[in-house]
Design a protein around this motif. Sequence first.
Motif, short mmCIF file in Angstrom:
data_model
loop_
_atom_site.label_atom_id
_atom_site.label_comp_id
_atom_site.label_asym_id
_atom_site.label_seq_id
_atom_site.Cartn_x
_atom_site.Cartn_y
_atom_site.Cartn_z
N LYS A 24 4.71 0.00 2.11
CA LYS A 24 5.41 -1.23 2.47
C LYS A 24 5.81 -1.11 3.93
O LYS A 24 6.73 -0.38 4.27
CB LYS A 24 6.64 -1.43 1.59
CG LYS A 24 6.30 -1.74 0.14
CD LYS A 24 7.52 -2.18 -0.61
CE LYS A 24 7.13 -2.67 -1.97
NZ LYS A 24 8.25 -3.27 -2.67
N PRO A 25 5.06 -1.83 4.80
CA PRO A 25 5.34 -1.73 6.23
C PRO A 25 6.79 -2.10 6.54
O PRO A 25 7.37 -2.91 5.84
CB PRO A 25 4.38 -2.74 6.85
CG PRO A 25 3.29 -2.88 5.84
CD PRO A 25 3.95 -2.70 4.49
N PRO A 26 7.38 -1.51 7.55
CA PRO A 26 6.68 -0.68 8.52
C PRO A 26 6.54 0.78 8.13
O PRO A 26 5.58 1.42 8.51
CB PRO A 26 7.55 -0.81 9.78
CG PRO A 26 8.93 -1.00 9.26
CD PRO A 26 8.77 -1.78 7.97
N SER A 27 7.47 1.34 7.33
CA SER A 27 7.35 2.78 7.10
C SER A 27 7.93 3.25 5.77
O SER A 27 8.42 4.36 5.67
CB SER A 27 8.01 3.54 8.25
OG SER A 27 9.37 3.15 8.36
N GLN A 57 0.46 9.36 10.29
CA GLN A 57 1.46 8.32 10.48
C GLN A 57 2.57 8.57 9.47
O GLN A 57 2.55 8.04 8.37
CB GLN A 57 0.85 6.94 10.29
CG GLN A 57 -0.22 6.65 11.29
CD GLN A 57 -0.24 5.17 11.65
OE1 GLN A 57 0.41 4.36 11.04
NE2 GLN A 57 -0.99 4.85 12.66
N VAL A 59 5.96 8.72 7.29
CA VAL A 59 6.79 7.66 6.73
C VAL A 59 8.25 7.91 7.10
O VAL A 59 8.66 9.05 7.25
CB VAL A 59 6.64 7.60 5.20
CG1 VAL A 59 5.21 7.28 4.83
CG2 VAL A 59 7.10 8.87 4.54
N HIS A 92 13.04 12.40 7.47
CA HIS A 92 12.64 11.30 6.59
C HIS A 92 13.70 11.09 5.52
O HIS A 92 14.39 12.03 5.12
CB HIS A 92 11.31 11.61 5.89
CG HIS A 92 10.21 11.97 6.82
ND1 HIS A 92 9.71 11.13 7.77
CD2 HIS A 92 9.49 13.11 6.93
CE1 HIS A 92 8.73 11.72 8.43
NE2 HIS A 92 8.58 12.94 7.93
#
Length: 121
Positions: A24-27, A57, A59, A92
């Motif tokens: 689910k963008p963005p991260s 990339q 999260v 994160h």
Amino acid sequence: MSDPSVNASPPEQPAGLELHMQVKPPSLVILYVRGDIDVATAPELERALQDMLTAAQPVARLTVDVSAVSFIGAKGLRALETAAIEANYSGHQFDLSGCSCYLIKLLDLLDMTVLLPVKAA
């Protein structure tokens, strides 16, 4: 006389582990887990979590949805704990969603609710 093993049911196979990822963008990444997390399947979960946390990339937030988990053993808890430590170390967010009352009680008994926060549904 017939052989009784001919009509016997095949031995029951251990429940497998199914993993499905949703980005689910963005991260935000949600990892949906289905089945048993035990000695046999915990390494698969560990690899998936490690891959997500070390991806090219990375999260910002990783949520593990355990609403379809039918059993979690010590190895499964350890896999989640290891991922949470790695996530915290690398900046994160890490949380669980879809926890059963049993799992919430287990995490609380083991004093793991700070490391493995449960996201409200």
